[in-house]
Design a protein around this motif. Structure first.
Motif, PDB file in Angstrom:
ATOM      1  N   SER A 189       0.836  -1.211   0.000  1.00 28.19           N
ATOM      2  CA  SER A 189       0.000   0.000   0.000  1.00 28.19           C
ATOM      3  C   SER A 189       0.866   1.255   0.000  1.00 28.19           C
ATOM      4  CB  SER A 189      -0.932   0.000   1.211  1.00 28.19           C
ATOM      5  OG  SER A 189      -1.854  -1.055   1.117  1.00 28.19           O
ATOM      6  N   GLY A 190       1.935   1.232   0.778  1.00 32.00           N
ATOM      7  CA  GLY A 190       2.828   2.385   0.830  1.00 32.00           C
ATOM      8  C   GLY A 190       3.407   2.730  -0.527  1.00 32.00           C
ATOM      9  N   LYS A 191       3.767   1.703  -1.289  1.00 29.39           N
ATOM     10  CA  LYS A 191       4.336   1.945  -2.620  1.00 29.39           C
ATOM     11  C   LYS A 191       3.287   2.463  -3.598  1.00 29.39           C
ATOM     12  CE  LYS A 191       8.201  -1.189  -2.182  1.00 29.39           C
ATOM     13  NZ  LYS A 191       8.812  -2.465  -2.540  1.00 29.39           N
ATOM     14  N   ILE A 192       2.063   2.024  -3.469  1.00 30.91           N
ATOM     15  CA  ILE A 192       1.005   2.499  -4.367  1.00 30.91           C
ATOM     16  C   ILE A 192       0.821   4.005  -4.232  1.00 30.91           C
ATOM     17  CG2 ILE A 192      -1.513   2.467  -4.742  1.00 30.91           C
ATOM     18  CD1 ILE A 192      -1.373  -0.581  -4.217  1.00 30.91           C
ATOM     19  N   ILE A 193       0.878   4.511  -3.010  1.00 30.39           N
ATOM     20  CA  ILE A 193       0.610   5.940  -2.817  1.00 30.39           C
ATOM     21  C   ILE A 193       1.828   6.832  -3.053  1.00 30.39           C
ATOM     22  CG2 ILE A 193      -1.330   5.459  -1.280  1.00 30.39           C
ATOM     23  CD1 ILE A 193       0.450   6.389   1.057  1.00 30.39           C
ATOM     24  N   THR A 194       2.998   6.234  -3.309  1.00 28.83           N
ATOM     25  CA  THR A 194       4.188   7.066  -3.560  1.00 28.83           C
ATOM     26  C   THR A 194       3.998   7.970  -4.771  1.00 28.83           C
ATOM     27  OG1 THR A 194       5.289   5.382  -4.909  1.00 28.83           O
ATOM     28  CG2 THR A 194       5.805   5.407  -2.557  1.00 28.83           C
ATOM     29  N   PHE A 195       3.207   7.525  -5.734  1.00 30.41           N
ATOM     30  CA  PHE A 195       3.009   8.333  -6.936  1.00 30.41           C
ATOM     31  C   PHE A 195       2.245   9.620  -6.630  1.00 30.41           C
ATOM     32  CE2 PHE A 195       3.709   4.015  -8.370  1.00 30.41           C
ATOM     33  CZ  PHE A 195       4.747   4.221  -9.262  1.00 30.41           C
ATOM     34  N   ALA A 196       1.393   9.592  -5.612  1.00 26.96           N
ATOM     35  CA  ALA A 196       0.683  10.796  -5.202  1.00 26.96           C
ATOM     36  C   ALA A 196       1.568  11.694  -4.347  1.00 26.96           C
ATOM     37  CB  ALA A 196      -0.575  10.421  -4.421  1.00 26.96           C
ATOM     38  N   TYR A 197       2.634  11.136  -3.807  1.00 27.36           N
ATOM     39  CA  TYR A 197       3.519  11.862  -2.904  1.00 27.36           C
ATOM     40  C   TYR A 197       4.499  12.758  -3.666  1.00 27.36           C
ATOM     41  CZ  TYR A 197       6.871  12.558   0.935  1.00 27.36           C
ATOM     42  OH  TYR A 197       7.702  13.094   1.877  1.00 27.36           O
ATOM     43  N   SER A 198       5.273  12.165  -4.597  1.00 22.83           N
ATOM     44  CA  SER A 198       6.299  13.002  -5.240  1.00 22.83           C
ATOM     45  C   SER A 198       6.640  12.587  -6.665  1.00 22.83           C
ATOM     46  CB  SER A 198       7.569  13.035  -4.393  1.00 22.83           C
ATOM     47  OG  SER A 198       8.186  11.764  -4.357  1.00 22.83           O
ATOM     48  N   SER A 199       5.659  12.215  -7.430  1.00 21.51           N
ATOM     49  CA  SER A 199       5.916  11.945  -8.850  1.00 21.51           C
ATOM     50  C   SER A 199       5.675  13.231  -9.646  1.00 21.51           C
ATOM     51  CB  SER A 199       4.994  10.827  -9.350  1.00 21.51           C
ATOM     52  OG  SER A 199       3.662  11.288  -9.401  1.00 21.51           O
ATOM     53  N   LEU A 200       5.693  13.118 -10.950  1.00 21.98           N
ATOM     54  CA  LEU A 200       5.488  14.297 -11.784  1.00 21.98           C
ATOM     55  C   LEU A 200       4.089  14.898 -11.619  1.00 21.98           C
ATOM     56  CD1 LEU A 200       7.327  13.171 -15.035  1.00 21.98           C
ATOM     57  CD2 LEU A 200       8.151  14.680 -13.212  1.00 21.98           C
ATOM     58  N   LYS A 201       3.111  14.071 -11.275  1.00 21.83           N
ATOM     59  CA  LYS A 201       1.748  14.562 -11.022  1.00 21.83           C
ATOM     60  C   LYS A 201       1.389  14.219  -9.576  1.00 21.83           C
ATOM     61  CE  LYS A 201      -0.442  12.438 -14.377  1.00 21.83           C
ATOM     62  NZ  LYS A 201      -1.445  12.053 -15.364  1.00 21.83           N
ATOM     63  N   SER A 202       2.002  14.929  -8.641  1.00 22.07           N
ATOM     64  CA  SER A 202       1.872  14.580  -7.229  1.00 22.07           C
ATOM     65  C   SER A 202       1.488  15.787  -6.397  1.00 22.07           C
ATOM     66  CB  SER A 202       3.213  14.036  -6.726  1.00 22.07           C
ATOM     67  OG  SER A 202       4.181  15.079  -6.732  1.00 22.07           O
ATOM     68  N   GLU A 203       1.312  15.530  -5.115  1.00 23.15           N
ATOM     69  CA  GLU A 203       1.034  16.616  -4.172  1.00 23.15           C
ATOM     70  C   GLU A 203       2.205  17.605  -4.128  1.00 23.15           C
ATOM     71  OE1 GLU A 203      -1.842  17.170  -2.795  1.00 23.15           O
ATOM     72  OE2 GLU A 203      -2.796  15.242  -3.183  1.00 23.15           O
ATOM     73  N   LEU A 204       3.425  17.098  -4.201  1.00 25.09           N
ATOM     74  CA  LEU A 204       4.584  17.985  -4.196  1.00 25.09           C
ATOM     75  C   LEU A 204       4.569  18.907  -5.416  1.00 25.09           C
ATOM     76  CD1 LEU A 204       7.188  18.904  -2.854  1.00 25.09           C
ATOM     77  CD2 LEU A 204       8.370  17.015  -4.006  1.00 25.09           C
ATOM     78  N   THR A 205       4.269  18.365  -6.571  1.00 20.72           N
ATOM     79  CA  THR A 205       4.165  19.183  -7.782  1.00 20.72           C
ATOM     80  C   THR A 205       3.061  20.219  -7.618  1.00 20.72           C
ATOM     81  OG1 THR A 205       4.944  17.346  -9.145  1.00 20.72           O
ATOM     82  CG2 THR A 205       3.760  19.103 -10.280  1.00 20.72           C
ATOM     83  N   ALA A 206       1.924  19.810  -7.066  1.00 20.35           N
ATOM     84  CA  ALA A 206       0.802  20.736  -6.871  1.00 20.35           C
ATOM     85  C   ALA A 206       1.193  21.889  -5.948  1.00 20.35           C
ATOM     86  CB  ALA A 206      -0.405  19.988  -6.318  1.00 20.35           C
ATOM     87  N   ILE A 207       1.902  21.584  -4.870  1.00 16.15           N
ATOM     88  CA  ILE A 207       2.334  22.636  -3.946  1.00 16.15           C
ATOM     89  C   ILE A 207       3.182  23.669  -4.675  1.00 16.15           C
ATOM     90  CG2 ILE A 207       3.808  23.138  -1.938  1.00 16.15           C
ATOM     91  CD1 ILE A 207       3.001  20.234  -0.965  1.00 16.15           C
ATOM     92  N   LEU A 208       4.132  23.193  -5.450  1.00 15.15           N
ATOM     93  CA  LEU A 208       5.022  24.102  -6.179  1.00 15.15           C
ATOM     94  C   LEU A 208       4.255  24.912  -7.219  1.00 15.15           C
ATOM     95  CD1 LEU A 208       8.037  21.667  -6.637  1.00 15.15           C
ATOM     96  CD2 LEU A 208       7.808  23.526  -4.964  1.00 15.15           C
ATOM     97  N   GLN A 209       3.333  24.271  -7.914  1.00 14.48           N
ATOM     98  CA  GLN A 209       2.562  24.968  -8.951  1.00 14.48           C
ATOM     99  C   GLN A 209       1.644  26.025  -8.337  1.00 14.48           C
ATOM    100  OE1 GLN A 209       1.356  22.738 -12.379  1.00 14.48           O
ATOM    101  NE2 GLN A 209      -0.743  23.520 -12.211  1.00 14.48           N
ATOM    102  N   TYR A 210       0.933  25.682  -7.266  1.00 16.23           N
ATOM    103  CA  TYR A 210       0.053  26.671  -6.626  1.00 16.23           C
ATOM    104  C   TYR A 210       0.852  27.820  -6.031  1.00 16.23           C
ATOM    105  CZ  TYR A 210      -4.103  23.859  -7.301  1.00 16.23           C
ATOM    106  OH  TYR A 210      -5.143  23.174  -7.862  1.00 16.23           O
ATOM    107  N   THR A 211       2.022  27.549  -5.503  1.00 17.42           N
ATOM    108  CA  THR A 211       2.866  28.614  -4.973  1.00 17.42           C
ATOM    109  C   THR A 211       3.297  29.549  -6.099  1.00 17.42           C
ATOM    110  OG1 THR A 211       3.642  27.180  -3.197  1.00 17.42           O
ATOM    111  CG2 THR A 211       5.002  29.112  -3.710  1.00 17.42           C
ATOM    112  N   TYR A 212       3.731  28.984  -7.202  1.00 13.84           N
ATOM    113  CA  TYR A 212       4.142  29.778  -8.370  1.00 13.84           C
ATOM    114  C   TYR A 212       2.977  30.635  -8.862  1.00 13.84           C
ATOM    115  CZ  TYR A 212       5.990  30.731 -13.066  1.00 13.84           C
ATOM    116  OH  TYR A 212       6.420  31.339 -14.210  1.00 13.84           O
TER     117      TYR A 212
END
Length: 176
Positions: A22-45
């Motif tokens: 399960s942990g590996k399945i959600i890694t893509f939402a954590y820091s992939s190209l279409k992830s929460e990390l990407t969203a944070i950076l995009q909304y900040t920009y």
């Protein structure tokens, strides 16, 4: 700044146990190209660009970014408790490429920024729903389902902003 999120608590992560599948399945939402990390950076920009000429739009971008940061923390904590290191890599592997910003939308036109953000949220919802089909862990599924509710609210909020933008003189007065 207030986060823009549904007024429901997130499921507890206190009783999560070792479940690297399960942990590996959600890694893509954590820091992939279409992830929460990407969203944070995009909304900040986008918030920085909107701050130049509209506080309401900038505040909305910041509020969504704050919620995406909360999602990032929740996913990272879930990964850690299920036995997966929440490193900022493309996928859970020792030799995985590190996260990069190549998919952060660099648009600066107000309408395009909002359209990019809406598409990002729609992609996130679709990706989360795919995860739900793979997850067998009910606790992790509940966390993902709760995050989806916020992403749906973000779509609604962004569409309202876009509608207000296209019905105003805002585009004509934009410095971009």
């Amino acid at each position: 700044m207030q986060p823009i999120k549904v007024d429901l608590p997130y499921p507890s992560r206190d009783s999560l146990t070792y479940d690297p599948y399960s942990g590996k399945i959600i890694t893509f939402a954590y820091s992939s190209l279409k992830s929460e990390l990407t969203a944070i950076l995009q909304y900040t920009y986008h918030a920085l660009h909107f701050k130049e000429f509209d506080k309401k739009y900038a505040d909305t971008m910041e509020g969504i970014a704050i919620t995406e940061m909360e999602h990032l923390f929740i996913l990272g904590e879930t990964m850690l408790k299920t036995g997966v290191d929440p490193r900022f890599v493309q996928y859970a592997s020792c030799n995985a490429p590190y996260f990069n910003t190549c998919s952060v939308a660099q648009s600066t036109s107000p309408q395009k920024m909002l359209m990019d953000d809406i598409q990002g949220e729609l992609d996130a919802i679709a990706d989360y729903k795919k995860m739900l089909t793979l997850l067998k862990n009910q606790q992790v599924s509940a966390i993902i389902q709760r995050i989806i509710l916020d992403e749906q609210l973000h779509v609604q909020t962004l569409k309202e902003l876009l509608e207000g933008l296209t019905n105003s003189q805002y585009i004509e007065n934009s410095p971009y």
